[in-house]
Scaffold this motif. Structure first.
Motif, PDB file in Angstrom:
ATOM      1  N   VAL B  40       0.797  -1.228   0.000  1.00 25.24           N
ATOM      2  CA  VAL B  40       0.000   0.000   0.000  1.00 25.24           C
ATOM      3  C   VAL B  40       0.833   1.282   0.000  1.00 25.24           C
ATOM      4  O   VAL B  40       0.501   2.236  -0.705  1.00 25.24           O
ATOM      5  CB  VAL B  40      -0.993   0.001   1.194  1.00 25.24           C
ATOM      6  CG1 VAL B  40      -1.695   1.339   1.334  1.00 25.24           C
ATOM      7  CG2 VAL B  40      -2.032  -1.101   0.987  1.00 25.24           C
ATOM      8  N   THR B  41       1.903   1.300   0.769  1.00 23.95           N
ATOM      9  CA  THR B  41       2.650   2.562   0.909  1.00 23.95           C
ATOM     10  C   THR B  41       3.952   2.574   0.114  1.00 23.95           C
ATOM     11  O   THR B  41       4.752   3.489   0.263  1.00 23.95           O
ATOM     12  CB  THR B  41       2.963   2.838   2.395  1.00 23.95           C
ATOM     13  OG1 THR B  41       3.673   1.720   2.925  1.00 23.95           O
ATOM     14  CG2 THR B  41       1.693   3.061   3.187  1.00 23.95           C
ATOM     15  N   PRO B  43       4.225   1.656  -3.666  1.00 18.83           N
ATOM     16  CA  PRO B  43       4.288   1.819  -5.134  1.00 18.83           C
ATOM     17  C   PRO B  43       4.759   3.203  -5.569  1.00 18.83           C
ATOM     18  O   PRO B  43       5.567   3.312  -6.499  1.00 18.83           O
ATOM     19  CB  PRO B  43       2.850   1.558  -5.610  1.00 18.83           C
ATOM     20  CG  PRO B  43       2.015   1.289  -4.427  1.00 18.83           C
ATOM     21  CD  PRO B  43       2.890   1.211  -3.229  1.00 18.83           C
ATOM     22  N   GLN B  44       4.314   4.250  -4.877  1.00 19.42           N
ATOM     23  CA  GLN B  44       4.706   5.609  -5.251  1.00 19.42           C
ATOM     24  C   GLN B  44       6.193   5.840  -4.943  1.00 19.42           C
ATOM     25  O   GLN B  44       6.837   6.665  -5.598  1.00 19.42           O
ATOM     26  CB  GLN B  44       3.830   6.630  -4.509  1.00 19.42           C
ATOM     27  CG  GLN B  44       2.341   6.568  -4.863  1.00 19.42           C
ATOM     28  CD  GLN B  44       1.549   5.584  -3.998  1.00 19.42           C
ATOM     29  OE1 GLN B  44       2.110   4.749  -3.278  1.00 19.42           O
ATOM     30  NE2 GLN B  44       0.234   5.654  -4.071  1.00 19.42           N
ATOM     31  N   ASP B  81     -11.110  -8.126  -6.731  1.00 15.10           N
ATOM     32  CA  ASP B  81     -11.007  -6.670  -6.862  1.00 15.10           C
ATOM     33  C   ASP B  81      -9.823  -6.332  -7.790  1.00 15.10           C
ATOM     34  O   ASP B  81      -8.666  -6.554  -7.430  1.00 15.10           O
ATOM     35  CB  ASP B  81     -10.790  -6.078  -5.460  1.00 15.10           C
ATOM     36  CG  ASP B  81     -10.612  -4.561  -5.469  1.00 15.10           C
ATOM     37  OD1 ASP B  81     -10.439  -3.981  -6.566  1.00 15.10           O
ATOM     38  OD2 ASP B  81     -10.644  -3.969  -4.368  1.00 15.10           O
ATOM     39  N   ILE B  83      -8.455  -3.567  -8.612  1.00 13.45           N
ATOM     40  CA  ILE B  83      -7.526  -2.518  -8.127  1.00 13.45           C
ATOM     41  C   ILE B  83      -6.556  -3.137  -7.115  1.00 13.45           C
ATOM     42  O   ILE B  83      -5.353  -2.874  -7.136  1.00 13.45           O
ATOM     43  CB  ILE B  83      -8.291  -1.331  -7.514  1.00 13.45           C
ATOM     44  CG1 ILE B  83      -9.397  -0.852  -8.470  1.00 13.45           C
ATOM     45  CG2 ILE B  83      -7.345  -0.174  -7.194  1.00 13.45           C
ATOM     46  CD1 ILE B  83     -10.295   0.209  -7.892  1.00 13.45           C
ATOM     47  N   ASN B  86      -4.111  -5.411  -8.945  1.00 14.32           N
ATOM     48  CA  ASN B  86      -3.058  -4.627  -9.589  1.00 14.32           C
ATOM     49  C   ASN B  86      -2.004  -4.172  -8.578  1.00 14.32           C
ATOM     50  O   ASN B  86      -0.799  -4.241  -8.838  1.00 14.32           O
ATOM     51  CB  ASN B  86      -3.667  -3.406 -10.284  1.00 14.32           C
ATOM     52  CG  ASN B  86      -2.608  -2.486 -10.844  1.00 14.32           C
ATOM     53  OD1 ASN B  86      -1.825  -2.890 -11.703  1.00 14.32           O
ATOM     54  ND2 ASN B  86      -2.532  -1.267 -10.320  1.00 14.32           N
ATOM     55  N   GLN B  87      -2.480  -3.742  -7.406  1.00 18.21           N
ATOM     56  CA  GLN B  87      -1.539  -3.268  -6.386  1.00 18.21           C
ATOM     57  C   GLN B  87      -0.627  -4.410  -5.914  1.00 18.21           C
ATOM     58  O   GLN B  87       0.585  -4.221  -5.742  1.00 18.21           O
ATOM     59  CB  GLN B  87      -2.320  -2.684  -5.204  1.00 18.21           C
ATOM     60  CG  GLN B  87      -1.445  -1.960  -4.216  1.00 18.21           C
ATOM     61  CD  GLN B  87      -2.256  -1.293  -3.123  1.00 18.21           C
ATOM     62  OE1 GLN B  87      -3.047  -1.945  -2.448  1.00 18.21           O
ATOM     63  NE2 GLN B  87      -2.070  -0.001  -2.948  1.00 18.21           N
ATOM     64  N   GLN B  90       1.811  -5.280  -8.589  1.00 19.50           N
ATOM     65  CA  GLN B  90       2.843  -4.258  -8.711  1.00 19.50           C
ATOM     66  C   GLN B  90       3.908  -4.398  -7.620  1.00 19.50           C
ATOM     67  O   GLN B  90       5.091  -4.157  -7.863  1.00 19.50           O
ATOM     68  CB  GLN B  90       2.214  -2.863  -8.673  1.00 19.50           C
ATOM     69  CG  GLN B  90       3.174  -1.860  -9.238  1.00 19.50           C
ATOM     70  CD  GLN B  90       2.536  -0.546  -9.610  1.00 19.50           C
ATOM     71  OE1 GLN B  90       2.926   0.479  -9.083  1.00 19.50           O
ATOM     72  NE2 GLN B  90       1.572  -0.565 -10.503  1.00 19.50           N
ATOM     73  N   GLY B 132       6.517   1.654   6.078  1.00 21.23           N
ATOM     74  CA  GLY B 132       5.462   2.602   5.772  1.00 21.23           C
ATOM     75  C   GLY B 132       4.163   2.151   6.407  1.00 21.23           C
ATOM     76  O   GLY B 132       3.177   1.869   5.728  1.00 21.23           O
ATOM     77  N   THR B 151       5.469   7.613   2.699  1.00 25.30           N
ATOM     78  CA  THR B 151       5.990   7.070   1.442  1.00 25.30           C
ATOM     79  C   THR B 151       7.233   7.818   0.957  1.00 25.30           C
ATOM     80  O   THR B 151       8.132   7.209   0.372  1.00 25.30           O
ATOM     81  CB  THR B 151       4.867   7.064   0.385  1.00 25.30           C
ATOM     82  OG1 THR B 151       3.853   6.171   0.848  1.00 25.30           O
ATOM     83  CG2 THR B 151       5.358   6.600  -0.970  1.00 25.30           C
ATOM     84  N   MET B 418      -9.636  -3.069   3.810  1.00 27.97           N
ATOM     85  CA  MET B 418      -9.322  -2.702   2.424  1.00 27.97           C
ATOM     86  C   MET B 418      -9.611  -3.834   1.461  1.00 27.97           C
ATOM     87  O   MET B 418      -9.583  -3.648   0.251  1.00 27.97           O
ATOM     88  CB  MET B 418      -7.816  -2.393   2.286  1.00 27.97           C
ATOM     89  CG  MET B 418      -7.392  -1.086   2.891  1.00 27.97           C
ATOM     90  SD  MET B 418      -5.635  -0.828   2.595  1.00 27.97           S
ATOM     91  CE  MET B 418      -5.616  -0.569   0.815  1.00 27.97           C
TER      92      MET B 418
END
Lengths: 199, 471
Positions: B40-41, B43-44, B81, B83, B86-87, B90, B132, B151, B418
């Motif tokens: 969650v914290t 990818p960016q 899901d 989304i 994908n997360q 990734q 994170g 992040t 989530m």
């Protein structure tokens, strides 16, 4: 990071203590892998009804809040989860500063890295701001660390020198750390790894 | 000339051992020994590395797993899901690209990040540990300086293995005495937070000391340190001792042979020196503690199980009164009455606070030979694949299923809601997790935080229950 400049703005008052980052942006919106587009989910569960329509009573949805750059909130703003999505959502909506009596540690650090200025004021200043007439403005001067209240009172607020320097000059922290690579290498040479997670 | 060495707390020792560089007018540059990564914290942060053309400086000091958005249903099925799918994909792709080990969706070592670090022996005394995730304080149970980061900081640690940090204040939480039957580690931390408030430890690191802390197992110590952030402290820790060393010995990443002996000798030096002082100290009488439960919308809104809830009319500060009025309205509760006997819809046993094998044994011990109330959905979510394997070896899933509970796959699940595991609007849960914020377990859901014992007892009766009536 863009340099942080002085500005004057009206305030969006949110008179609640302990507003946590789950309220700022609920966890179910953290499945995104992007930093962008989070303004739509800012305060999502207070902002929209069960059908997804804007709640007209919620301050963020009121016409007078549009274009406002300062959020005025209760004590201990930003507690809870470490999600940096919270300052991303706030800045993408248009906020450049949050005023409170206190901020949770992780939120404060995350905000400073995203040009969102957490302004800590004393209880009496806080009360004066909440009592200010609708539409009243505050002036924020970061180099001088002053906040001018609607009554014209000038109060100072704390910011550590380094964060101020980074904000005012638009300095990127990671770039600053990378410049210390020789010192990092020296530390590594003197401290053998305790683990090898790849093994 | 003999030098006078100032007595130091463990917090100061950990800090001093990790300072890489200090420049005037800037925070200290601190070296990070272990970084835990989740979907969650991060990818960016990986994207940031890509945009700058940077590599991960020390791939050997990072470990990734999938926990927050991962379903707790059958892992052989596709993730519904898109989304979340994908997360999760990734995360694995990012780790592969940057050379980090990832215990992903199908790994037999997957689990909640704060469960697997200790389990694998990656978390060790004397380390700096970051993630994170604000519950990183969990790892402080080993005498590590462990704290949650954002992040941007995840990106900094990936690129440089360092973070710019300012020294925190030291806050001693001294817990003396012996816990009574039915009172657990969770009740210690809930009682502390109720006492000092959710912002009480801001800008501080807790050190938990005293006879009641020494008597706790490692898993119980993790429960205590885990919720430091709910008391406002970014980190909370406990000096390592024989309990710590016994837990670590033989774990996959723990030192072996001569390296183990020298590590233990080094770890013994970490404890706070006699005569060292703290910025603040709070003392808790373990003998006087009762099972705790939260009633409101932050973890500081807690009471002992039979205590009446506060009345807003008795709160003098207007904004504090407004906050409590709003909390009680959201929760559908009245001030002045205790929570015992309040009907519930869901019980959640899991999360980085209480999903370890001892938590599951405790809940199973109460549920064995009993049935949960048919009106209550009871979810038991082990913290990791390793916890799940151990539970199976001990026959715990059969006990849970026979009682009428769901036995699920490891992950954060309904602690953060989530992944589809969530309350429906208006539902009440008794949850062993760490947060009762509005909507935390699903939009409109209402959470009572409590220990695994209180959760299991309430599952049986269908109402908030003092476990001591069932012991």
């Amino acid at each position: 990071m863009k340099p942080f400049t002085n500005f004057e703005s009206r305030m969006v008052p949110l008179p609640l203590n302990n507003i946590d980052t789950d309220q700022i942006i609920p966890a179910r919106f953290l499945k995104t892998t992007s930093k962008q587009g989070l303004d739509k989910q800012l305060f999502n569960d207070w902002r929209y009804d069960a059908a997804g329509n804007p709640n007209p009573e919620f301050i963020i949805n009121k016409p007078e809040s549009q274009g406002v750059q300062v959020l005025l909130a209760g004590d201990n703003f930003g507690c809870g989860s470490s999600r940096e999505h919270a300052p991303w959502a706030l800045t993408q909506w248009g906020f450049r500063a949050v005023i409170s009596t206190s901020f949770a540690d992780i939120f404060k650090q995350n905000s400073l890295k995203n040009s969102l200025l957490p302004i800590e004021v004393a209880a009496d200043v806080h009360a004066e701001l909440f009592a200010a007439p609708a539409g009243a403005t505050v002036k924020i001067d970061l180099p001088n660390q002053t906040l001018t209240t609607p009554s014209g009172r000038v109060v100072t607020f704390p910011v550590d020198e380094f964060s101020k320097h980074c904000l005012v000059k638009g300095v990127d922290e990671l770039g600053y750390i990378l410049e210390q690579s020789p010192e990092i290498a020296a530390y590594e040479a003197a401290h053998p790894a305790l683990i090898n997670a790849l093994a | 000339m003999p030098r006078t060495i100032m007595p130091r707390t463990i917090i100061e020792k950990l800090w001093d051992n990790h300072v890489v560089h200090e420049l005037p007018g800037a925070p200290s540059l601190l070296f990070i020994d272990l970084h835990l990564v989740h979907e969650v914290t991060s990818p960016q942060a990986f994207q940031g590395l890509r945009e700058r053309g940077l590599k991960v400086r020390r791939p050997d000091l990072h470990i990734a797993t999938a926990d927050h958005s991962i379903p707790t249903s059958d892992r052989s099925l596709p993730i519904v899901d898109p989304i979340a799918a994908n997360q999760l994909a990734q995360l694995e792709a990012n780790c592969k690209e940057f050379g980090i080990r990832c215990l992903g969706v199908h790994s037999d070592q997957q689990g909640i990040v704060h469960v697997i670090g200790p389990e694998l022996g990656l978390t060790q005394p004397g380390m700096t540990v970051v993630c994170g995730d604000s519950h990183t304080a969990t790892h402080g149970a080993f005498g590590a300086l462990a704290f949650g980061i954002g992040t941007s900081e995840v990106e900094q640690v990936l690129a440089t293995q360092c973070l710019l940090q300012r020294k925190s204040k030291s806050f001693q939480v001294q817990v003396e005495g012996t816990l009574k039957a039915g009172v657990s580690a969770k009740d210690i931390i809930l009682a502390l937070i109720a006492r000092i408030g959710i912002g009480g430890g801001t800008a501080s690191v807790f050190e938990f000391t005293g006879s009641a802390i020494r008597a706790l197992s490692m898993e119980e110590r993790m429960t205590v340190c885990n919720m430091s952030i709910e008391g406002g402290a970014r980190a909370g820790l406990i000096a390592p001792d024989d309990t710590t060393f016994e837990y670590l010995a033989g774990r996959p990443h723990a030192p072996k042979g001569a390296a183990w002996d020298s590590a233990v000798a080094r770890w013994r030096e970490l404890a706070t020196d006699p005569g060292a002082t703290y910025d603040r100290t709070v003392t808790i009488d373990a003998d006087a503690l009762e099972p705790m439960i939260t009633y409101g919308t932050n973890p500081g809104m807690g009471v002992s199980i039979n205590e009446a809830l506060p009345k807003p009319s008795e709160v003098s500060d207007p904004m504090a009164r407004e906050s409590i009025t709003k909390a009680l309205a959201y929760m559908g509760l009245e001030g002045g009455k205790p929570l015992v006997g309040h009907p519930i819809d869901v019980v959640f046993i899991g999360s980085c606070t209480n999903s370890r094998i001892s938590d599951l044994r405790t809940a199973a011990g109460l549920l064995k030979g009993r049935k949960v109330n048919p009106k209550v959905r009871v979810m038991v979510v082990p913290g990791s694949q390793e916890v799940k394997r151990q539970a199976i070896a001990e026959g715990l899933p059969e006990i849970f299923r026979a009682a009428g509970c769901e036995w699920r796959e490891p992950g954060c699940s309904m602690c953060i809601a989530m992944n589809g595991d969530q309350l429906t609007p208006g539902q009440y849960s008794v949850s062993t997790s760490n947060r009762n914020f509005e909507g935390r377990q699903g939009k409109g859901g209402r959470t009572f935080l409590a220990s695994p014992l209180t959760a299991a007892a309430s599952a049986i009766t269908g109402v908030v229950t003092d476990v001591r009536t069932l012991l």
